[in-house]
Design a protein around this motif. Structure first.
Motif, PDB file in Angstrom:
ATOM      1  N   GLY A  13      48.647   3.144   6.871  1.00  0.00           N
ATOM      2  CA  GLY A  13      48.792   2.602   5.530  1.00  0.00           C
ATOM      3  C   GLY A  13      47.909   3.278   4.503  1.00  0.00           C
ATOM      4  N   THR A  14      47.809   2.639   3.348  1.00  0.00           N
ATOM      5  CA  THR A  14      47.023   3.180   2.247  1.00  0.00           C
ATOM      6  C   THR A  14      45.535   2.969   2.494  1.00  0.00           C
ATOM      7  N   GLY A  15      44.727   3.606   1.680  1.00  0.00           N
ATOM      8  CA  GLY A  15      43.285   3.447   1.816  1.00  0.00           C
ATOM      9  C   GLY A  15      42.821   2.025   1.581  1.00  0.00           C
ATOM     10  N   MET A  16      43.438   1.344   0.631  1.00  0.00           N
ATOM     11  CA  MET A  16      42.981  -0.005   0.299  1.00  0.00           C
ATOM     12  C   MET A  16      43.653  -1.084   1.150  1.00  0.00           C
ATOM     13  N   GLU A  17      44.942  -0.961   1.381  1.00  0.00           N
ATOM     14  CA  GLU A  17      45.642  -2.007   2.134  1.00  0.00           C
ATOM     15  C   GLU A  17      45.816  -1.668   3.613  1.00  0.00           C
ATOM     16  N   GLY A  18      45.528  -0.460   3.984  1.00  0.00           N
ATOM     17  CA  GLY A  18      45.730  -0.037   5.358  1.00  0.00           C
ATOM     18  C   GLY A  18      44.742  -0.659   6.326  1.00  0.00           C
ATOM     19  N   VAL A  19      45.011  -0.440   7.598  1.00  0.00           N
ATOM     20  CA  VAL A  19      44.120  -0.916   8.653  1.00  0.00           C
ATOM     21  C   VAL A  19      43.948   0.185   9.677  1.00  0.00           C
ATOM     22  N   SER A  35      38.728  -1.390   8.139  1.00  0.00           N
ATOM     23  CA  SER A  35      39.595  -1.597   6.973  1.00  0.00           C
ATOM     24  C   SER A  35      38.787  -1.431   5.700  1.00  0.00           C
ATOM     25  N   PHE A  36      39.472  -1.469   4.571  1.00  0.00           N
ATOM     26  CA  PHE A  36      38.799  -1.431   3.285  1.00  0.00           C
ATOM     27  C   PHE A  36      37.800  -2.577   3.185  1.00  0.00           C
ATOM     28  N   LYS A  37      38.239  -3.774   3.614  1.00  0.00           N
ATOM     29  CA  LYS A  37      37.355  -4.950   3.550  1.00  0.00           C
ATOM     30  C   LYS A  37      36.110  -4.767   4.406  1.00  0.00           C
ATOM     31  N   THR A  38      36.258  -4.238   5.623  1.00  0.00           N
ATOM     32  CA  THR A  38      35.092  -4.095   6.488  1.00  0.00           C
ATOM     33  C   THR A  38      34.142  -3.021   5.969  1.00  0.00           C
ATOM     34  N   ARG A  39      34.640  -2.133   5.107  1.00  0.00           N
ATOM     35  CA  ARG A  39      33.783  -1.088   4.564  1.00  0.00           C
ATOM     36  C   ARG A  39      33.169  -1.472   3.220  1.00  0.00           C
ATOM     37  N   PHE A  40      33.970  -2.060   2.344  1.00  0.00           N
ATOM     38  CA  PHE A  40      33.505  -2.274   0.978  1.00  0.00           C
ATOM     39  C   PHE A  40      33.308  -3.734   0.592  1.00  0.00           C
ATOM     40  N   ALA A  41      33.639  -4.660   1.479  1.00  0.00           N
ATOM     41  CA  ALA A  41      33.456  -6.082   1.218  1.00  0.00           C
ATOM     42  C   ALA A  41      33.026  -6.740   2.526  1.00  0.00           C
ATOM     43  N   ASP A  42      33.311  -7.992   2.681  1.00  0.00           N
ATOM     44  CA  ASP A  42      33.014  -8.674   3.932  1.00  0.00           C
ATOM     45  C   ASP A  42      34.295  -8.846   4.720  1.00  0.00           C
ATOM     46  N   GLY A  43      34.247  -8.469   5.959  1.00  0.00           N
ATOM     47  CA  GLY A  43      35.401  -8.620   6.827  1.00  0.00           C
ATOM     48  C   GLY A  43      34.984  -8.434   8.268  1.00  0.00           C
ATOM     49  N   VAL A  44      35.844  -8.842   9.159  1.00  0.00           N
ATOM     50  CA  VAL A  44      35.576  -8.691  10.583  1.00  0.00           C
ATOM     51  C   VAL A  44      35.917  -7.263  10.982  1.00  0.00           C
TER      52      VAL A  44
END
Length: 138
Positions: A13-19, A35-44
């Motif tokens: 997928g894309t850089g932002m929505e991909g996994v 994922s984008f979330k695990t790199r730039f925000a909070d995510g598992v």
């Protein structure tokens, strides 16, 4: 001594929505989420910066132990925290925080050993390494 270790990554997928996932040869990481979330925000999941931090903290701690042994000391405990700073699209700084318990060492010997380990840890030296690439389009 020469050896090779491997790790792999998969992204969809894309850089932002991909996994994606990352895996290591030892299987300590086996399709760990990325994922984008695990790199730039909070995510598992994980991200490249914390993996670099873990590698640097582990490598530095081991090198520090070897340096101490060469000086005739054995640490009771070594704790290293690596703070990896990502800013404006690049890693700008890695700050190592060392706390150790070492019987009979002086403050001067401790500081010299720590600086030696920082300068000579293979991960500290990595950022001056040659990076090669093989790219295959399928």
């Amino acid at each position: 001594m020469k050896f090779t270790r491997q790790a792999s990554a998969n992204w969809k997928g894309t850089g932002m929505e991909g996994v994606g996932t990352v895996s290591t040869q030892s299987t300590t990481l086996d399709k760990a989420q990325l994922s984008f979330k695990t790199r730039f925000a909070d995510g598992v999941g994980t991200n490249p910066e914390e993996l670099i931090g873990a590698a640097h903290a582990g490598c530095f701690s081991m090198k520090f132990s070897f340096v101490l042994n060469e000086l005739g000391f054995t640490a009771e405990n070594i704790d290293t925290n690596a703070k990896v700073v990502f800013e404006d699209g690049k890693i700008t700084n890695i700050h190592l925080e060392l706390t150790a318990s070492i019987p009979n060492i002086t403050e001067e010997q401790f500081q010299e050993a720590a600086l030696n380990a920082k300068a000579n840890c293979p991960i500290s030296q990595l950022f001056n390494a040659e990076i090669s690439l093989t790219a295959t389009l399928v």
